[in-house]
Design an enzyme around this catalytic site. Structure first.
Site, short mmCIF file in Angstrom:
data_model
loop_
_atom_site.label_atom_id
_atom_site.label_comp_id
_atom_site.label_asym_id
_atom_site.label_seq_id
_atom_site.Cartn_x
_atom_site.Cartn_y
_atom_site.Cartn_z
CG HIS A 1 72.66 67.14 8.79
ND1 HIS A 1 72.60 67.11 7.42
CD2 HIS A 1 72.32 68.40 9.15
CE1 HIS A 1 72.27 68.31 6.97
NE2 HIS A 1 72.08 69.11 7.99
CG HIS B 1 66.08 71.44 4.97
ND1 HIS B 1 66.16 72.05 3.73
CD2 HIS B 1 67.25 71.69 5.59
CE1 HIS B 1 67.34 72.63 3.61
NE2 HIS B 1 68.02 72.44 4.72
#
Ligand code: G3P
Ligand code: MG
Length: 245
Positions: A13, A55
């Site tokens: 991830h 992100h």
């Protein structure tokens, strides 16, 4: 019927999970060092339209920059330090362009899930740009990048820009009653769900309809095994040191 699926069960991830600064080249290298065959990372657009990894909408949490990422050109973004916030040994780690990370993935046989993470108001533009670039960057490669997004408009634009690339729909907070219609509209290959929304029955239903099921973010080895038992096709994990390929 399920189509062939080139991706392994484990996706690191944001690159290196909890072992390296997220969405950086150092993170991708950490995934390789831990034997991972696939990574997930987040891509958005700079002010001048260049695809890069980040992100959040803002720069503060994961770099020494400030403010909205969408207000800065790639030249300025590329000068930022995206490593020091995580640990001193990563000082000077740059905010990478999507193109540089794609080159690394290809060179190291690392498969990719490219999460399209548009800044607010740029959903379609980002989906179109990232999908077009992804198709060019992986041209001729046997395993294409899997595109995904929470942003529906971004996914539709990606579908129209690069219909040949596989797409997954990301969901959070609640299980959508219309998942079958949505996945069909998107011509998707997969549903990417918060693992807490999944049950054995839901996994079976989605797979019986011909779609893969991926689960985020799974950091417990027993939970990873349980999901696999249910038929889940892949998980995203931060625990590269605990959940081993
Ligand atoms: O793509 C899976 C996962 O990364 C989605 O959530 O917030 O970590 O991008 P987030
Ligand atoms: Mg993500």
């Amino acid at each position: 019927m399920l189509q062939p699926w080139p991706y392994p069960y484990l996706f690191a991830h944001r690159g290196g999970g909890r072992l390296a600064p997220e969405n950086t080249l150092a993170g991708m290298a950490t995934a390789v060092q831990h034997g991972y065959g696939a990574v997930e990372f987040d891509v958005k657009l700079s002010r001048d339209g260049v695809s890069f990894l980040l992100h959040d909408d803002t720069l503060e949490r994961t770099s020494n920059g400030q403010g909205l990422a969408a207000t800065q050109d790639i030249a300025a973004l590329s000068r930022l330090d995206a490593g020091s916030w995580f640990a001193p040994r990563f000082a000077g780690e740059p905010l990478p362009t999507f193109a540089s990370i794609a080159a690394y993935c290809r060179a190291h046989r690392l498969l990719a899930n490219v999460e399209i993470k548009p800044c607010p108001g740029r959903e379609a533009e980002t989906g179109q740009a990232v999908a077009t670039l992804a198709a060019a960057l992986w041209q001729g490669h046997p395993a294409p990048p899997l595109l995904s997004s929470f942003a529906w408009e971004a996914l539709l634009a990606a579908r129209d820009a690069a219909p040949q690339l596989p797409r997954g729909w990301l969901i959070e907070e609640q299980w959508p009653q219309d998942w079958a219609q949505r996945l069909a509209a998107l011509q998707a290959v997969s549903l990417h769900s918060d693992h807490l929304l999944l049950t054995a029955e839901r996994v079976a239903a989605v797979r019986a309809a011909g779609y893969r099921v991926l689960a985020y973010t799974v950091n417990d080895a027993a939970r990873a095994a349980e999901l696999r038992q249910w038929g889940v096709d892949g998980i995203f994990t931060d625990a590269l040191d605990v959940i081993r390929p």
